[in-house]
Design an enzyme around this catalytic site. Structure first.
Site, short mmCIF file in Angstrom:
data_model
loop_
_atom_site.label_atom_id
_atom_site.label_comp_id
_atom_site.label_asym_id
_atom_site.label_seq_id
_atom_site.Cartn_x
_atom_site.Cartn_y
_atom_site.Cartn_z
N ALA A 97 0.85 -1.21 0.00
CA ALA A 97 0.00 0.00 0.00
C ALA A 97 0.87 1.24 0.00
CB ALA A 97 -0.92 -0.02 1.22
N VAL A 151 2.91 3.44 -5.14
CA VAL A 151 2.38 2.89 -6.38
C VAL A 151 1.03 2.22 -6.13
CG1 VAL A 151 2.76 1.20 -8.21
CG2 VAL A 151 4.67 2.56 -7.37
N ASN A 187 7.98 -2.94 -2.16
CA ASN A 187 9.20 -2.17 -2.44
C ASN A 187 10.33 -3.06 -2.95
OD1 ASN A 187 8.45 -2.95 0.14
ND2 ASN A 187 10.06 -1.77 1.11
N THR A 247 8.45 -1.44 -9.62
CA THR A 247 9.55 -1.30 -10.56
C THR A 247 10.48 -2.47 -10.33
OG1 THR A 247 9.43 1.04 -10.51
CG2 THR A 247 11.50 0.12 -11.23
N GLU A 295 4.42 0.52 -13.86
CA GLU A 295 3.72 1.80 -13.65
C GLU A 295 4.54 2.91 -14.28
OE1 GLU A 295 5.02 4.20 -11.59
OE2 GLU A 295 6.71 3.02 -10.81
N LYS A 331 10.14 -0.42 -19.23
CA LYS A 331 10.00 0.40 -18.03
C LYS A 331 11.35 1.02 -17.64
CE LYS A 331 9.22 1.85 -13.93
NZ LYS A 331 8.38 2.85 -13.40
N ALA A 367 12.43 3.57 -20.43
CA ALA A 367 11.69 4.84 -20.40
C ALA A 367 12.29 5.75 -19.33
CB ALA A 367 10.21 4.58 -20.13
N ALA A 379 16.86 22.28 -15.98
CA ALA A 379 18.08 22.04 -15.21
C ALA A 379 17.73 22.11 -13.73
CB ALA A 379 19.12 23.09 -15.56
N CYS A 399 12.66 5.93 -8.65
CA CYS A 399 12.80 5.13 -9.88
C CYS A 399 14.06 5.39 -10.69
CB CYS A 399 11.60 5.35 -10.78
SG CYS A 399 10.13 4.53 -10.17
N PHE A 400 14.36 6.66 -10.97
CA PHE A 400 15.40 6.94 -11.96
C PHE A 400 16.72 6.24 -11.65
CE2 PHE A 400 13.97 11.13 -14.17
CZ PHE A 400 12.85 10.48 -14.63
N ARG A 446 16.44 24.99 -8.17
CA ARG A 446 15.30 24.58 -8.98
C ARG A 446 14.89 25.63 -10.00
NH1 ARG A 446 13.75 19.28 -9.14
NH2 ARG A 446 14.35 18.33 -7.19
C1 UDX Z 1 9.41 8.68 -12.76
C2 UDX Z 1 8.82 8.50 -14.16
O1 UDX Z 1 8.63 9.78 -14.77
C3 UDX Z 1 7.50 7.75 -14.10
O2 UDX Z 1 7.03 7.47 -15.39
C4 UDX Z 1 7.60 6.47 -13.26
O3 UDX Z 1 8.05 5.39 -14.00
C5 UDX Z 1 8.37 6.66 -11.97
O4 UDX Z 1 9.57 7.42 -12.14
P1 UDX Z 1 8.93 10.28 -10.68
O5 UDX Z 1 10.16 9.69 -10.07
O6 UDX Z 1 7.70 10.30 -9.84
O7 UDX Z 1 8.52 9.49 -12.01
O8 UDX Z 1 9.22 11.78 -11.09
P2 UDX Z 1 9.66 12.57 -12.41
O9 UDX Z 1 8.65 13.62 -12.65
O10 UDX Z 1 9.99 11.68 -13.53
O11 UDX Z 1 10.96 13.33 -11.90
C6 UDX Z 1 12.14 12.64 -11.48
C7 UDX Z 1 13.19 13.59 -10.99
O12 UDX Z 1 13.75 14.35 -12.06
C8 UDX Z 1 12.69 14.61 -9.97
O13 UDX Z 1 13.63 14.78 -8.94
C9 UDX Z 1 12.54 15.86 -10.79
O14 UDX Z 1 12.62 17.02 -10.01
C10 UDX Z 1 13.71 15.73 -11.76
N1 UDX Z 1 13.50 16.49 -13.01
C11 UDX Z 1 12.49 16.17 -13.85
C12 UDX Z 1 14.38 17.52 -13.33
O15 UDX Z 1 15.30 17.81 -12.58
N2 UDX Z 1 14.19 18.20 -14.51
C13 UDX Z 1 13.18 17.91 -15.38
O16 UDX Z 1 13.07 18.57 -16.41
C14 UDX Z 1 12.30 16.87 -15.03
P1 ADP Z 2 6.41 1.88 -4.00
O1 ADP Z 2 6.91 3.27 -4.29
O2 ADP Z 2 6.97 0.87 -4.97
O3 ADP Z 2 4.91 1.82 -3.90
P2 ADP Z 2 6.60 1.73 -1.09
O4 ADP Z 2 7.79 1.47 -0.24
O5 ADP Z 2 5.91 3.06 -1.00
O6 ADP Z 2 7.04 1.43 -2.60
O7 ADP Z 2 5.48 0.63 -0.77
C1 ADP Z 2 5.69 -0.74 -0.70
C2 ADP Z 2 4.82 -1.35 0.41
O8 ADP Z 2 4.87 -2.77 0.32
C3 ADP Z 2 5.24 -1.01 1.84
O9 ADP Z 2 4.17 -0.36 2.51
C4 ADP Z 2 5.56 -2.39 2.49
O10 ADP Z 2 5.16 -2.47 3.84
C5 ADP Z 2 4.73 -3.33 1.64
N1 ADP Z 2 5.20 -4.73 1.65
C6 ADP Z 2 6.48 -5.19 1.49
N2 ADP Z 2 6.50 -6.55 1.55
C7 ADP Z 2 5.23 -6.98 1.75
C8 ADP Z 2 4.60 -8.28 1.89
N3 ADP Z 2 5.30 -9.43 1.82
N4 ADP Z 2 3.25 -8.31 2.09
C9 ADP Z 2 2.53 -7.16 2.15
N5 ADP Z 2 3.06 -5.92 2.03
C10 ADP Z 2 4.39 -5.81 1.82
#
Ligand code: UDX
Ligand code: ADP
Length: 465
Positions: A12, A15, A93, A134, A163, A222, A225, A270, A278-279, A444
């Site tokens: 929960a 994502v 996670n 991811t 995602e 994924k 991208a 920039a 993710c990145f 920023r």
């Molecule tokens: C990313 C992907 O965009 C998304 O599709 C998913 O797969 C998860 O990872 P997220 O990490 O939520 O999403 O944020 P994103 O908006 O992609 O920004 C990532 C980082 O890059 C942030 O720290 C942001 O501030 C920075 N960024 C982004 C810049 O510094 N400059 C930009 O022009 C765009």
């Molecule tokens: P994400 O950004 O991928 O959603 P988070 O760390 O925010 O990652 O969320 C992952 C969640 O998955 C956490 O709340 C964690 O407690 C839960 N989790 C991890 N392992 C298990 C498991 N075996 N059963 C149920 N929940 C789990």
């Protein structure tokens, strides 16, 4: 095709929570249960006070409010939810490994594996298992092998459905997705499973935006991208350093190249460096798999995106130190923002953490203000680095609740997150409170140089001399 009545999501977090809330909202006839082993997290998802939800996303609390208790449930009863669901999403996670083989690069799949083993143990009917977190390439086949070899003889179809939601715009991204990717086996039952999952997204997205592929393509897409997006940020950040040495202005350069339709305007801001869950992780995974297939040059190529990002964070911290007469020891520096970008309370891999760490090593006194990040998270982020003891972190770094008052007698302000509210502040009042000369380091590119200089600030903006 089988009709879906119940789905469940394990995890929960950032994502699972938003994705399932949107699915519940768009598919009123499907019961959606989000489970997590973390009781506190589930309690917060169920909190009457919607400002206590564990994830902050614009538009999320409204969606949770209108569906929770109807067809959207948050619970810690993991086994029950698995047993009842026809489709199970895995959204746990997958942090970068901090030990053993692949340390610092490969994803730690222990939570995913535990999840798969649990599904195998509990399931008594056929299930579609969807990897949503991811994950590095080939996770689906690992999940498959666990399920097929330890299950109760029921049939599992494993799908990859990465995602693409960006935090801060998660709800919007889910509702208006450019595309949804569904990877699965090319067998008849694999194809049927892909169609069943597609039918959920077809509740609100046109069919042509739902792309069905094989598992490898989906998993790899994924990573690719995100690697491409991160590469754009690192590319523009590399040029920002060059702009600072010349009279070029990074905004003008970004605009000039962004209007080339082959390049496009997005991801050209920039900044002090990209963050987020993710990145970095996805690129490190790409580096790791490339090298594990013997493709050293491919791995090196992508690793450079990370090296550039680390350089940008370090460069910003060094700029602060050198500008403040080569010493920040005992100087009060205010951080505006701690989240990795605006409109989220997520701080994973946020540039602010690393900039703070570098300045604390120089014995600066930092005061942090962020509109959505809690004190607990800020200290946990610093403690996790392990550079200093928790006591020392708390001694050198304090948290402010009033961003204006905090600037009293401060030597400098560093803007680390592009929160809109920072633009609305009365910067003249802030100037009056600060020690002179009053420095602002804008990581920023949020404010206007002319205006800030008119107010009397010594103003530095990433990418401008
Ligand atoms: C990313 C992907 O965009 C998304 O599709 C998913 O797969 C998860 O990872 P997220 O990490 O939520 O999403 O944020 P994103 O908006 O992609 O920004 C990532 C980082 O890059 C942030 O720290 C942001 O501030 C920075 N960024 C982004 C810049 O510094 N400059 C930009 O022009 C765009
Ligand atoms: P994400 O950004 O991928 O959603 P988070 O760390 O925010 O990652 O969320 C992952 C969640 O998955 C956490 O709340 C964690 O407690 C839960 N989790 C991890 N392992 C298990 C498991 N075996 N059963 C149920 N929940 C789990």
């Amino acid at each position: 095709m089988k009709k879906v009545n119940k789905i469940c999501c394990i995890g929960a977090g950032y994502v699972g929570g938003p994705t399932m809330s949107v699915i519940a909202n768009q598919c009123p006839e499907i019961t959606v249960t989000v489970v997590d082993i973390n009781q506190e997290r589930i309690d917060r998802w169920n909190d009457e006070d919607l400002d206590k939800l564990p994830v902050y996303e614009p538009g999320l609390k409204e969606i949770v409010a209108s569906n929770r208790g109807k067809n959207l449930f948050f619970s810690t009863e993991v086994d029950k939810a698995i047993d009842e669901a026809e489709i199970i999403f895995i959204s746990v996670n997958t942090p970068t490994k901090t030990y053993g083989k692949g340390k610092g690069q490969a994803a730690d799949l222990k939570y995913v594996e535990l999840c798969a083993r649990n599904i195998a143990k509990v399931a008594k009917t056929d299930k579609i298992v969807v990897e949503k977190s991811t994950l590095p390439v080939r996770t689906a086949s690992a999940i498959k092998s666990i399920l097929q070899n330890t299950g109760n003889g029921v049939n599992f179809e494993i799908l990859s459905n990465p995602e693409f939601l960006a935090e801060g715009t998660a709800v919007e991204d889910l509702l208006e997705a450019d595309r949804v990717l569904i990877g699965g086996d090319e067998t008849p039952s694999g194809k049927e499973a892909k169609d069943i999952l597609s039918s959920i997204y077809e509740h609100w997205l046109p069919k042509e935006r739902i792309l069905q592929t094989n598992v490898w393509s989906s998993e790899l897409s994924k990573l690719v991208a995100n690697a491409f997006l991160a590469q754009r940020v690192s590319s523009i950040n590399a040029i920002s350093a060059l702009c600072e040495r010349t009279d070029a202005n990074i905004s003008e350069v970004s605009r000039a190249i962004g209007t080339d339709s082959r390049i496009g305007p997005k991801f050209l801001n920039a900044s002090v460096g990209f963050g987020g869950s993710c990145f970095q992780k996805d690129i490190l995974n790409l580096v790791y798999i490339s090298r594990s297939f013997g493709l050293q040059e491919v791995g090196d190529y992508w690793e450079q995106v990370i090296i550039m990002n680390d350089y940008q964070k370090r460069r910003f911290a060094e700029k602060i130190v050198s500008t403040l007469y080569n010493t920040v020891s005992g100087k009060k520096i205010i951080f505006y923002g701690w989240a990795f970008k605006k409109d989220t309370n997520d701080t994973r891999e946020s540039a602010a953490i690393y900039v703070a760490d570098a300045l604390l090593e120089e014995k600066a006194e930092i005061i942090v203000y962020d509109p959505k990040v809690t004190e607990k998270t800020i200290y946990a982020d610093l403690d996790y680095l392990g550079t200093r003891s928790p006591e020392e972190n708390r001694k050198l770094l304090k948290i402010a609740t009033n961003p204006i008052e905090a600037t009293k007698d401060a030597h400098a302000i560093a803007i680390l997150t592009e929160w809109e509210e920072f633009k609305t502040y009365d910067w003249s009042e802030i100037y009056d409170k600060m020690l002179k000369p009053a420095f602002v380091f804008d990581g920023r590119r949020l404010l206007f140089k002319d205006e800030m200089e008119q107010k009397g600030f010594q103003y530095y903006k990433i990418g401008q001399s």
